[in-house]
Design a protein around this motif. Structure first.
Motif, PDB file in Angstrom:
ATOM      1  N   VAL A  12      72.364  23.400  61.460  1.00 16.38           N
ATOM      2  CA  VAL A  12      71.757  22.876  60.239  1.00 16.38           C
ATOM      3  C   VAL A  12      70.246  23.088  60.258  1.00 16.38           C
ATOM      4  O   VAL A  12      69.639  23.470  59.245  1.00 16.38           O
ATOM      5  N   LEU A  13      69.632  22.874  61.397  1.00 13.74           N
ATOM      6  CA  LEU A  13      68.190  23.062  61.536  1.00 13.74           C
ATOM      7  C   LEU A  13      67.802  24.522  61.282  1.00 13.74           C
ATOM      8  O   LEU A  13      66.856  24.808  60.540  1.00 13.74           O
ATOM      9  N   VAL A  14      68.545  25.448  61.869  1.00 14.25           N
ATOM     10  CA  VAL A  14      68.262  26.874  61.671  1.00 14.25           C
ATOM     11  C   VAL A  14      68.473  27.258  60.204  1.00 14.25           C
ATOM     12  O   VAL A  14      67.661  28.005  59.632  1.00 14.25           O
ATOM     13  N   ALA A  15      69.517  26.752  59.581  1.00 11.20           N
ATOM     14  CA  ALA A  15      69.767  27.058  58.164  1.00 11.20           C
ATOM     15  C   ALA A  15      68.629  26.541  57.287  1.00 11.20           C
ATOM     16  O   ALA A  15      68.200  27.235  56.352  1.00 11.20           O
ATOM     17  N   ALA A  16      68.129  25.355  57.571  1.00 13.43           N
ATOM     18  CA  ALA A  16      67.015  24.803  56.800  1.00 13.43           C
ATOM     19  C   ALA A  16      65.749  25.637  56.974  1.00 13.43           C
ATOM     20  O   ALA A  16      65.036  25.916  55.998  1.00 13.43           O
ATOM     21  N   ILE A  17      65.471  26.057  58.193  1.00 15.24           N
ATOM     22  CA  ILE A  17      64.280  26.863  58.452  1.00 15.24           C
ATOM     23  C   ILE A  17      64.391  28.218  57.762  1.00 15.24           C
ATOM     24  O   ILE A  17      63.444  28.693  57.131  1.00 15.24           O
ATOM     25  N   VAL A  18      65.551  28.846  57.856  1.00 18.74           N
ATOM     26  CA  VAL A  18      65.759  30.148  57.206  1.00 18.74           C
ATOM     27  C   VAL A  18      65.621  30.017  55.687  1.00 18.74           C
ATOM     28  O   VAL A  18      64.982  30.855  55.035  1.00 18.74           O
ATOM     29  N   GLY A  19      66.190  28.963  55.114  1.00 24.13           N
ATOM     30  CA  GLY A  19      66.065  28.731  53.673  1.00 24.13           C
ATOM     31  C   GLY A  19      64.621  28.534  53.252  1.00 24.13           C
ATOM     32  O   GLY A  19      64.183  29.039  52.213  1.00 24.13           O
ATOM     33  N   PHE A  20      63.855  27.816  54.057  1.00 27.29           N
ATOM     34  CA  PHE A  20      62.443  27.586  53.740  1.00 27.29           C
ATOM     35  C   PHE A  20      61.636  28.872  53.851  1.00 27.29           C
ATOM     36  O   PHE A  20      60.806  29.177  52.991  1.00 27.29           O
ATOM     37  N   VAL A  21      61.879  29.646  54.901  1.00 28.07           N
ATOM     38  CA  VAL A  21      61.117  30.872  55.127  1.00 28.07           C
ATOM     39  C   VAL A  21      61.417  31.923  54.054  1.00 28.07           C
ATOM     40  O   VAL A  21      60.510  32.605  53.574  1.00 28.07           O
ATOM     41  N   PHE A  22      62.671  32.033  53.645  1.00 29.36           N
ATOM     42  CA  PHE A  22      63.067  33.076  52.697  1.00 29.36           C
ATOM     43  C   PHE A  22      63.183  32.578  51.259  1.00 29.36           C
ATOM     44  O   PHE A  22      63.837  33.216  50.441  1.00 29.36           O
ATOM     45  N   ARG A  23      62.543  31.469  50.912  1.00 27.92           N
ATOM     46  CA  ARG A  23      62.667  30.923  49.561  1.00 27.92           C
ATOM     47  C   ARG A  23      62.114  31.871  48.499  1.00 27.92           C
ATOM     48  O   ARG A  23      62.640  31.943  47.395  1.00 27.92           O
ATOM     49  N   HIS A  24      61.060  32.632  48.824  1.00 28.49           N
ATOM     50  CA  HIS A  24      60.498  33.570  47.849  1.00 28.49           C
ATOM     51  C   HIS A  24      61.443  34.739  47.619  1.00 28.49           C
ATOM     52  O   HIS A  24      61.580  35.213  46.481  1.00 28.49           O
ATOM     53  N   GLU A  25      62.114  35.196  48.672  1.00 29.05           N
ATOM     54  CA  GLU A  25      63.086  36.272  48.519  1.00 29.05           C
ATOM     55  C   GLU A  25      64.280  35.810  47.696  1.00 29.05           C
ATOM     56  O   GLU A  25      64.850  36.573  46.921  1.00 29.05           O
ATOM     57  N   ILE A  26      64.640  34.537  47.861  1.00 26.97           N
ATOM     58  CA  ILE A  26      65.750  33.982  47.084  1.00 26.97           C
ATOM     59  C   ILE A  26      65.387  33.995  45.602  1.00 26.97           C
ATOM     60  O   ILE A  26      66.198  34.376  44.755  1.00 26.97           O
ATOM     61  N   LYS A  27      64.161  33.610  45.277  1.00 23.31           N
ATOM     62  CA  LYS A  27      63.714  33.629  43.877  1.00 23.31           C
ATOM     63  C   LYS A  27      63.712  35.046  43.316  1.00 23.31           C
ATOM     64  O   LYS A  27      64.165  35.282  42.195  1.00 23.31           O
ATOM     65  N   THR A  28      63.203  35.985  44.100  1.00 23.00           N
ATOM     66  CA  THR A  28      63.150  37.380  43.653  1.00 23.00           C
ATOM     67  C   THR A  28      64.553  37.926  43.416  1.00 23.00           C
ATOM     68  O   THR A  28      64.809  38.588  42.400  1.00 23.00           O
ATOM     69  N   ASN A  29      65.472  37.636  44.337  1.00 25.53           N
ATOM     70  CA  ASN A  29      66.861  38.090  44.176  1.00 25.53           C
ATOM     71  C   ASN A  29      67.512  37.441  42.961  1.00 25.53           C
ATOM     72  O   ASN A  29      68.281  38.088  42.248  1.00 25.53           O
ATOM     73  N   PHE A  30      67.226  36.163  42.748  1.00 25.53           N
ATOM     74  CA  PHE A  30      67.804  35.482  41.592  1.00 25.53           C
ATOM     75  C   PHE A  30      67.307  36.118  40.298  1.00 25.53           C
ATOM     76  O   PHE A  30      68.092  36.359  39.375  1.00 25.53           O
ATOM     77  N   GLU A  31      66.006  36.417  40.244  1.00 22.52           N
ATOM     78  CA  GLU A  31      65.451  37.032  39.032  1.00 22.52           C
ATOM     79  C   GLU A  31      66.060  38.405  38.781  1.00 22.52           C
ATOM     80  O   GLU A  31      66.448  38.721  37.650  1.00 22.52           O
ATOM     81  N   SER A  32      66.180  39.218  39.824  1.00 27.87           N
ATOM     82  CA  SER A  32      66.756  40.556  39.633  1.00 27.87           C
ATOM     83  C   SER A  32      68.233  40.464  39.258  1.00 27.87           C
ATOM     84  O   SER A  32      68.715  41.233  38.411  1.00 27.87           O
ATOM     85  N   ASN A  33      68.964  39.527  39.855  1.00 26.81           N
ATOM     86  CA  ASN A  33      70.385  39.363  39.501  1.00 26.81           C
ATOM     87  C   ASN A  33      70.553  38.836  38.081  1.00 26.81           C
ATOM     88  O   ASN A  33      71.498  39.215  37.381  1.00 26.81           O
ATOM     89  N   LEU A  34      69.643  37.980  37.643  1.00 31.60           N
ATOM     90  CA  LEU A  34      69.702  37.487  36.266  1.00 31.60           C
ATOM     91  C   LEU A  34      69.400  38.619  35.290  1.00 31.60           C
ATOM     92  O   LEU A  34      70.049  38.738  34.246  1.00 31.60           O
ATOM     93  N   ASN A  35      68.449  39.476  35.627  1.00 32.40           N
ATOM     94  CA  ASN A  35      68.176  40.657  34.793  1.00 32.40           C
ATOM     95  C   ASN A  35      69.390  41.576  34.723  1.00 32.40           C
ATOM     96  O   ASN A  35      69.734  42.081  33.648  1.00 32.40           O
ATOM     97  N   LEU A  36      70.052  41.792  35.869  1.00 27.73           N
ATOM     98  CA  LEU A  36      71.264  42.626  35.876  1.00 27.73           C
ATOM     99  C   LEU A  36      72.378  41.995  35.050  1.00 27.73           C
ATOM    100  O   LEU A  36      73.113  42.698  34.351  1.00 27.73           O
TER     101      LEU A  36
END
Length: 160
Positions: A12-36
């Motif tokens: 759980v700790l590793v998942a939280a850290i990974v989610g925090f570190v890659f939050r900007h990539e998640i936003k970018t992927n969400f935007e590109s997927n929404l455009n698609l």
């Protein structure tokens, strides 16, 4: 038992850290997927199209950045802006949805990307609080199981 709880705690700790570190990539992927999803939008029972409709109806938004994003899609050339963007379903005609100037008055003008990301960020404090509470219970469980193990081990030596 303590080892199992420790393993779950670390995952759980590793998942939280990974989610925090890659939050900007998640936003970018969400935007590109929404455009698609907008580009591939159709009125059939496509899961991506249903997701776009659900987001637009629920959050009262239209398009990615704003309603004019639909003008660049193939769907717009055929049918205009989707009905899920309409403020009032009874007041939206297909002719209004094909004309961007008329549609501006009848559809939600705000884009969905900003609304989705701001909604997610506002809910993150609740998720973080719940996660912290669960982590505390796991740590208490780890400590108590170690104490129980030590107590059982000490009592066995005294009995002999």
């Amino acid at each position: 038992y303590a080892m199992l709880l420790s393993l779950i705690f670390l995952i759980v700790l590793v998942a939280a850290i990974v989610g925090f570190v890659f939050r900007h990539e998640i936003k970018t992927n969400f935007e590109s997927n929404l455009n698609l999803a907008l580009e591939d939008y159709n009125v059939t029972t496509d899961r991506h199209s249903e997701a776009v409709d659900t987001i637009q109806r629920t959050l009262h938004c239209c398009g990615v950045q704003n309603y004019s994003d639909w003008e660049r899609t193939e769907y717009f050339s055929q049918r205009g802006i989707p009905r899920s963007c309409c403020k009032n379903q009874n007041d939206c005609s297909e002719e209004d949805l094909k004309d961007p100037n008329k549609a501006k008055l009848k559809v939600f003008v705000d884009g969905c990307f900003f609304l989705v990301t701001s909604t997610m960020e506002s809910k993150m404090s609740v998720v973080a609080g719940i996660s912290f509470g669960i982590a505390c219970f796991q740590l208490i469980g780890i400590i108590l199981s170690c104490c129980l193990s030590r107590y059982i081990t000490n009592n066995q030596y005294e009995m002999v």
